[in-house]
Design a protein around this motif. Structure first.
Motif, PDB file in Angstrom:
ATOM      1  N   TYR A   1       1.013  -0.997   0.163  1.00 22.79           N
ATOM      2  CA  TYR A   1       0.199   0.184   0.090  1.00 22.79           C
ATOM      3  C   TYR A   1       0.454   1.160   0.108  1.00 22.79           C
ATOM      4  CZ  TYR A   1      -3.679   3.578   0.941  1.00 22.79           C
ATOM      5  OH  TYR A   1      -3.899   4.286   0.689  1.00 22.79           O
ATOM      6  N   ALA A   2       1.996   1.662   0.919  1.00 27.95           N
ATOM      7  CA  ALA A   2       2.825   2.403   1.253  1.00 27.95           C
ATOM      8  C   ALA A   2       3.462   2.610  -0.411  1.00 27.95           C
ATOM      9  CB  ALA A   2       3.701   2.055   2.194  1.00 27.95           C
ATOM     10  N   GLN A   3       3.644   1.174  -1.418  1.00 29.05           N
ATOM     11  CA  GLN A   3       4.380   2.100  -2.094  1.00 29.05           C
ATOM     12  C   GLN A   3       3.832   2.158  -3.681  1.00 29.05           C
ATOM     13  OE1 GLN A   3       7.427  -0.812  -2.753  1.00 29.05           O
ATOM     14  NE2 GLN A   3       8.242  -0.884  -0.679  1.00 29.05           N
ATOM     15  N   TYR A   4       2.843   1.160  -3.404  1.00 29.80           N
ATOM     16  CA  TYR A   4       2.024   1.287  -5.171  1.00 29.80           C
ATOM     17  C   TYR A   4       0.180   2.219  -4.387  1.00 29.80           C
ATOM     18  CZ  TYR A   4       4.758  -1.884  -6.735  1.00 29.80           C
ATOM     19  OH  TYR A   4       6.180  -2.215  -6.879  1.00 29.80           O
ATOM     20  N   LYS A   5       0.229   2.946  -3.752  1.00 35.75           N
ATOM     21  CA  LYS A   5      -1.333   3.062  -3.153  1.00 35.75           C
ATOM     22  C   LYS A   5      -1.284   4.460  -4.442  1.00 35.75           C
ATOM     23  CE  LYS A   5       1.013   7.326  -0.680  1.00 35.75           C
ATOM     24  NZ  LYS A   5       1.950   7.470   0.874  1.00 35.75           N
ATOM     25  N   HIS A   6      -1.291   4.605  -5.119  1.00 37.45           N
ATOM     26  CA  HIS A   6      -1.839   5.204  -6.324  1.00 37.45           C
ATOM     27  C   HIS A   6      -2.035   3.943  -7.704  1.00 37.45           C
ATOM     28  CE1 HIS A   6      -1.935   8.491  -3.785  1.00 37.45           C
ATOM     29  NE2 HIS A   6      -0.779   9.178  -3.655  1.00 37.45           N
ATOM     30  N   GLY A   7      -1.101   3.670  -7.871  1.00 37.27           N
ATOM     31  CA  GLY A   7      -1.600   2.195  -8.737  1.00 37.27           C
ATOM     32  C   GLY A   7      -2.434   1.529  -8.384  1.00 37.27           C
ATOM     33  N   GLN A   8      -3.167   1.182  -9.411  1.00 31.93           N
ATOM     34  CA  GLN A   8      -3.840  -0.062  -9.600  1.00 31.93           C
ATOM     35  C   GLN A   8      -2.975  -1.830  -8.964  1.00 31.93           C
ATOM     36  OE1 GLN A   8      -7.024  -0.281  -8.291  1.00 31.93           O
ATOM     37  NE2 GLN A   8      -7.388   1.783  -9.517  1.00 31.93           N
ATOM     38  N   VAL A   9      -3.469  -2.301  -8.009  1.00 29.74           N
ATOM     39  CA  VAL A   9      -2.511  -3.597  -7.893  1.00 29.74           C
ATOM     40  C   VAL A   9      -3.564  -4.389  -7.270  1.00 29.74           C
ATOM     41  CG1 VAL A   9      -0.124  -2.587  -7.568  1.00 29.74           C
ATOM     42  CG2 VAL A   9      -1.825  -2.484  -5.450  1.00 29.74           C
TER      43      VAL A   9
ATOM     44  N   PRO B   1      -4.586  -7.658  -3.980  1.00 24.94           N
ATOM     45  CA  PRO B   1      -4.336  -7.285  -2.700  1.00 24.94           C
ATOM     46  C   PRO B   1      -3.258  -8.593  -2.802  1.00 24.94           C
ATOM     47  CG  PRO B   1      -7.103  -7.359  -3.266  1.00 24.94           C
ATOM     48  CD  PRO B   1      -6.315  -7.293  -4.485  1.00 24.94           C
ATOM     49  N   HIS B   2      -3.183  -9.422  -3.039  1.00 25.38           N
ATOM     50  CA  HIS B   2      -2.643 -10.604  -3.619  1.00 25.38           C
ATOM     51  C   HIS B   2      -1.958 -10.570  -4.897  1.00 25.38           C
ATOM     52  CE1 HIS B   2      -4.991 -11.804  -0.266  1.00 25.38           C
ATOM     53  NE2 HIS B   2      -3.613 -11.409   0.019  1.00 25.38           N
ATOM     54  N   GLY B   3      -1.580  -9.510  -5.826  1.00 27.56           N
ATOM     55  CA  GLY B   3      -0.844  -9.219  -7.019  1.00 27.56           C
ATOM     56  C   GLY B   3       0.829 -10.172  -6.792  1.00 27.56           C
ATOM     57  N   ARG B   4       1.133  -9.651  -8.254  1.00 19.85           N
ATOM     58  CA  ARG B   4       2.940  -9.728  -8.181  1.00 19.85           C
ATOM     59  C   ARG B   4       3.200  -8.679  -7.114  1.00 19.85           C
ATOM     60  NH1 ARG B   4       5.638  -6.551 -11.640  1.00 19.85           N
ATOM     61  NH2 ARG B   4       3.870  -5.720 -12.306  1.00 19.85           N
ATOM     62  N   GLU B   5       2.983  -7.526  -6.858  1.00 26.95           N
ATOM     63  CA  GLU B   5       3.807  -6.723  -5.929  1.00 26.95           C
ATOM     64  C   GLU B   5       3.855  -7.093  -4.833  1.00 26.95           C
ATOM     65  OE1 GLU B   5       2.218  -4.448  -9.468  1.00 26.95           O
ATOM     66  OE2 GLU B   5       1.320  -6.044  -7.714  1.00 26.95           O
ATOM     67  N   TRP B   6       2.511  -8.218  -4.367  1.00 29.25           N
ATOM     68  CA  TRP B   6       2.429  -8.171  -2.765  1.00 29.25           C
ATOM     69  C   TRP B   6       3.412  -9.461  -2.574  1.00 29.25           C
ATOM     70  CZ3 TRP B   6       0.540 -13.306  -1.441  1.00 29.25           C
ATOM     71  CH2 TRP B   6       0.594 -13.456  -0.077  1.00 29.25           C
ATOM     72  N   LYS B   7       3.644 -11.018  -3.690  1.00 31.03           N
ATOM     73  CA  LYS B   7       3.978 -11.602  -3.812  1.00 31.03           C
ATOM     74  C   LYS B   7       5.746 -11.539  -3.345  1.00 31.03           C
ATOM     75  CE  LYS B   7       0.550 -14.363  -6.301  1.00 31.03           C
ATOM     76  NZ  LYS B   7       0.389 -16.246  -5.931  1.00 31.03           N
ATOM     77  N   THR B   8       6.190 -10.929  -3.932  1.00 34.07           N
ATOM     78  CA  THR B   8       7.649  -9.964  -4.352  1.00 34.07           C
ATOM     79  C   THR B   8       7.842  -9.406  -2.947  1.00 34.07           C
ATOM     80  OG1 THR B   8       7.169  -9.972  -6.454  1.00 34.07           O
ATOM     81  CG2 THR B   8       9.183  -9.137  -5.080  1.00 34.07           C
ATOM     82  N   ILE B   9       7.192  -8.387  -2.359  1.00 32.27           N
ATOM     83  CA  ILE B   9       7.861  -8.427  -1.227  1.00 32.27           C
ATOM     84  C   ILE B   9       7.698  -9.515   0.223  1.00 32.27           C
ATOM     85  CG2 ILE B   9       6.586  -6.258   1.057  1.00 32.27           C
ATOM     86  CD1 ILE B   9       5.839  -4.739  -1.638  1.00 32.27           C
ATOM     87  N   PHE B  10       6.324  -9.949   0.265  1.00 33.34           N
ATOM     88  CA  PHE B  10       5.643 -11.156   1.040  1.00 33.34           C
ATOM     89  C   PHE B  10       6.882 -11.737   1.514  1.00 33.34           C
ATOM     90  CE2 PHE B  10       3.290 -14.296   2.478  1.00 33.34           C
ATOM     91  CZ  PHE B  10       3.645 -14.267   4.415  1.00 33.34           C
TER      92      PHE B  10
END
Length: 196
Positions: free
Chosen positions: A78-86, A88-97
């Motif tokens: 949320y902090a990194q992509y708050k203005h983008g459409q991501v 909830p359990h997409g690529r960005e979350w998978k990478t960070i988690f």
């Protein structure tokens, strides 16, 4: 937030990771009673401009840390992509988690690390979706309970107050028929059930 109060809920040495991960974020943490529908939750509190994470207080320390890590990953996304459409359990979350799991792998018991590392390559949205993780972390089986996946097709079992008949597998769940209503439900393979 006084992080020292978290110590009884966490595995040994886990607090150092949490302190580093949450340092840049205004965070409210709530430890809740047991919830059957979820183990943890993340949300952005808009008026206060704070993040909020809730975690069930009845989890064992390894499960508590794993769920907390899952929710911290949501906060970071949320902090990194708050203005983008991501998603909830997409690529960005998978990478960070996945990165957080690898970074903190030493916290988990030796026999669980291989499953954590495998999970980190492609994290699932729910702990129950990974049967190896669920068996180690969440399901503290009692003697009279079995995992749904261990029962034969056609076996009757009790889950909550309902009695079901186990049907065929569909991906990670089984189609199970409520004996009373004759309605079908998808039930997770790692659900703890009472064989009838």
């Amino acid at each position: 937030m006084n992080l020292e109060q978290l110590q009884p809920y966490l595995p040994k040495n886990a607090l150092v990771f949490i302190e580093n991960w949450i340092k840049p974020y205004p965070l409210t943490l709530k430890i809740t009673r047991s919830r059957q529908t979820k183990l943890g939750d993340y949300r952005k509190l808009q008026p206060q401009q704070r993040h909020q994470i809730t975690i069930n207080g009845d989890l064992n320390p390894d499960a508590f840390f794993f769920v907390f890590t899952h929710e911290i990953a949501h906060m970071m996304v949320y902090a990194q992509y708050k203005h983008g459409q991501v998603a909830p359990h997409g690529r960005e979350w998978k990478t960070i988690f996945g990165n957080l799991l690898v970074e903190s792998i030493e916290i988990y018991p030796e026999q669980l690390r291989i499953y954590i590392l495998k999970h980190a390559r492609s994290p699932k949205a729910s702990v129950g979706a990974d049967s190896n993780i669920a068996k180690f972390l969440i399901n503290d089986s009692e003697e009279h309970q079995d995992y749904l996946e261990d029962l034969e097709i056609g076996t009757h079992f009790k889950l909550g107050q309902k009695i079901f008949r186990k049907g065929e597998k569909r991906k990670l769940r089984y189609i199970c028929c409520d004996i009373k209503t004759n309605k079908n439900y998808l039930i997770n393979a790692t659900a703890l059930v009472e064989k009838m």
